[in-house]
Design an enzyme around this catalytic site. Structure first.
Site, PDB file in Angstrom:
ATOM      1  N   SER A 178     -20.809 -35.659 -10.905  1.00 12.49           N
ATOM      2  CA  SER A 178     -21.694 -35.842  -9.754  1.00 12.49           C
ATOM      3  C   SER A 178     -21.614 -37.287  -9.223  1.00 12.49           C
ATOM      4  CB  SER A 178     -23.119 -35.436 -10.142  1.00 12.49           C
ATOM      5  OG  SER A 178     -23.907 -35.271  -8.993  1.00 12.49           O
ATOM      6  N   ASP A 274     -19.475 -26.132  -4.601  1.00 15.73           N
ATOM      7  CA  ASP A 274     -20.302 -26.997  -5.445  1.00 15.73           C
ATOM      8  C   ASP A 274     -21.777 -26.796  -5.081  1.00 15.73           C
ATOM      9  OD1 ASP A 274     -20.150 -29.849  -7.109  1.00 15.73           O
ATOM     10  OD2 ASP A 274     -21.845 -29.677  -5.762  1.00 15.73           O
ATOM     11  N   HIS A 341     -22.122 -26.992 -10.608  1.00 18.47           N
ATOM     12  CA  HIS A 341     -22.064 -28.437 -10.377  1.00 18.47           C
ATOM     13  C   HIS A 341     -21.939 -29.116 -11.736  1.00 18.47           C
ATOM     14  CE1 HIS A 341     -22.756 -32.179  -8.248  1.00 18.47           C
ATOM     15  NE2 HIS A 341     -23.796 -32.472  -8.983  1.00 18.47           N
TER      16      HIS A 341
END
Ligand SMILES: *[C@@H]1O[C@H](CO)[C@@H](O)[C@H](O)[C@H]1NC(C)=O
Length: 403
Positions: A178, A274, A341
């Site tokens: 991330s 995502d 994610h």
């Protein structure tokens, strides 16, 4: 990662039972925190002025001179209001961080759970600056006491790790998921430069390929948001010059404008849908006042045909942004058609009996083969729902407040 922290807290009560169960399930084990106290004198501090921190598990056997530096994620803060909210959380203060952190997936110390990196020195760098380690503002407003010093944290932490033995590393991998996946792209060549020329260095970005896309109302929401991030944190001077010399600095927070100029080999691991990007770039709450996207964002099986069509266009936008990088034989690519994610830190997605695969190869194997130059890996899956190996995200609505 919020999940990990909650688990950790719960584990403090039932430590033995928890350790046993988590080991059996491959959920990992717990590593203590190290505060980088000498960083404070360099002004390399979290938003609240507290020292930065990491968790380190020493390498062993043949991995003793190999280093994995995994950067924690957790979004960004884009202005004084949102940074003040963050300041007194684990993402803005080492005083709020749990002292024990679960190491699983790419951080696991057992070969059966982590075939290629298990015996490396494995470091999880905590994220507490809100700028993907790019900020540097000297002034501290006494009214807020906010410190925008992410780039200084980056340097101080890497220097500390070099002293702990990384300066003689044979192999090194900078990784992150991330906002941490973005960090590993932004700092990839800088990391390479700080290590000896004899060290083999590569970078892995997990769920860090955030694209410059319009939201469902046609507004360039993420672009404006990133512009606020880099302005608030004074980041422009710390973004790769190869990008800022050509483009507006706010564009240089997007990997699609950066990555073609990165010379160090880079592996891009990203879900084509995502789930963070769908929630916060494609359909942020401000662009969806009636909440048409609410259910779809929580669970991809709840999306209408029209929403799926919009998401298919989003995937094409992502593929286009990847194609723009041009071909590089040293690049790794694992773009699976999942709604998820971050796939490197969770055991189930990194390496397990039912982990996601592309051409039957799980993520851990693809990354390992690429790192050691045993085989290239550049694969993009066909569109949703053709991938049957996904661990699609079902969100807890209280989780991830987003941007
Ligand atoms: C700060 O950013 C948030 C999130 O983008 C936004 O809602 C808010 O209006 C901004 N506040 C200020 C003072 O600019």
């Amino acid at each position: 990662m919020m999940v990990v922290d909650t688990k950790t807290k719960r584990c403090l009560y039932l430590q033995l039972v928890c350790l046993l169960l988590s080991t059996l399930k491959g959920e990992g084990f717990y590593m203590g925190i190290t505060y980088v106290q000498n960083a404070v004198a360099k002004g390399a501090v979290c938003l609240d002025g507290s020292p930065p921190a990491y968790h380190l598990d020493k390498g062993f056997g043949t991995g003793i001179n190999n280093w994995l530096v995994q950067i924690e994620g957790g979004g960004w803060c884009n202005n004084v209001t949102t940074c003040l909210v963050r300041k007194n959380t684990r993402l803005g203060s080492s005083k709020q961080m749990v002292k024990q952190l679960a190491f699983s997936g790419i951080l696991h110390k057992e070969e059966t759970f982590n075939p290629d990196f298990y015996n490396w020195n494995r470091v999880k760098v905590r994220y507490c600056d809100g700028s993907s380690f790019t900020g540097d503002v000297e002034a501290v407003n006494p009214a807020t006491n906010l410190h925008f010093r992410g780039a200084r944290i980056w340097t101080a932490v890497i220097e500390d790790l070099l002293e702990k033995g990384m300066k003689t590393a044979k192999n090194a991998l900078l990784s992150g998921c991330s906002a941490g996946g973005l960090t590993s792209i932004l700092h990839c060549d800088g990391f390479r430069a700080l290590l000896p020329t004899t060290t083999k260095v590569k970078c892995l970005s997990d769920a860090g390929y955030f694209i410059n896309a319009k939201d469902v109302s046609g507004v360039e929401h993420i672009r404006a948001y990133y512009n606020d991030v880099i302005t608030t944190h004074g980041s422009a001077k710390n973004l790769p010059v190869s990008c800022t010399s050509r483009l507006n600095p706010s564009m240089c927070f997007f990997p699609q404008y950066l990555a073609q100029n990165i010379r160090t080999p880079l592996f891009i691991l990203n879900a084509a849908y995502d789930s963070w990007q769908i929630k916060n770039i494609l359909a942020p709450a401000v662009a969806d006042p009636h909440g048409y996207w609410h259910d779809c964002k929580l669970d991809v099986t709840k999306c209408s045909p029209a929403q799926l069509k919009t998401m298919q266009s989003y995937r094409l936008g992502l593929l286009h942004a990847l194609a723009g990088l041009g071909k590089s034989p040293s690049r790794g690519l694992f773009i699976n058609s999942c709604y998820t994610h971050c796939q490197s830190e969770m055991q189930e997605t990194w390496f397990s009996a039912d982990s996601p695969v592309l051409n039957k190869i799980p993520i851990a194997k693809a990354v390992g083969e690429w790192y050691y130059d045993r085989a290239p890996f550049q694969k993009i899956d066909c569109p949703y729902p053709c991938d049957k190996s996904c661990h699609n995200r079902v969100y807890d609505p209280n989780e991830h407040p987003g941007v």
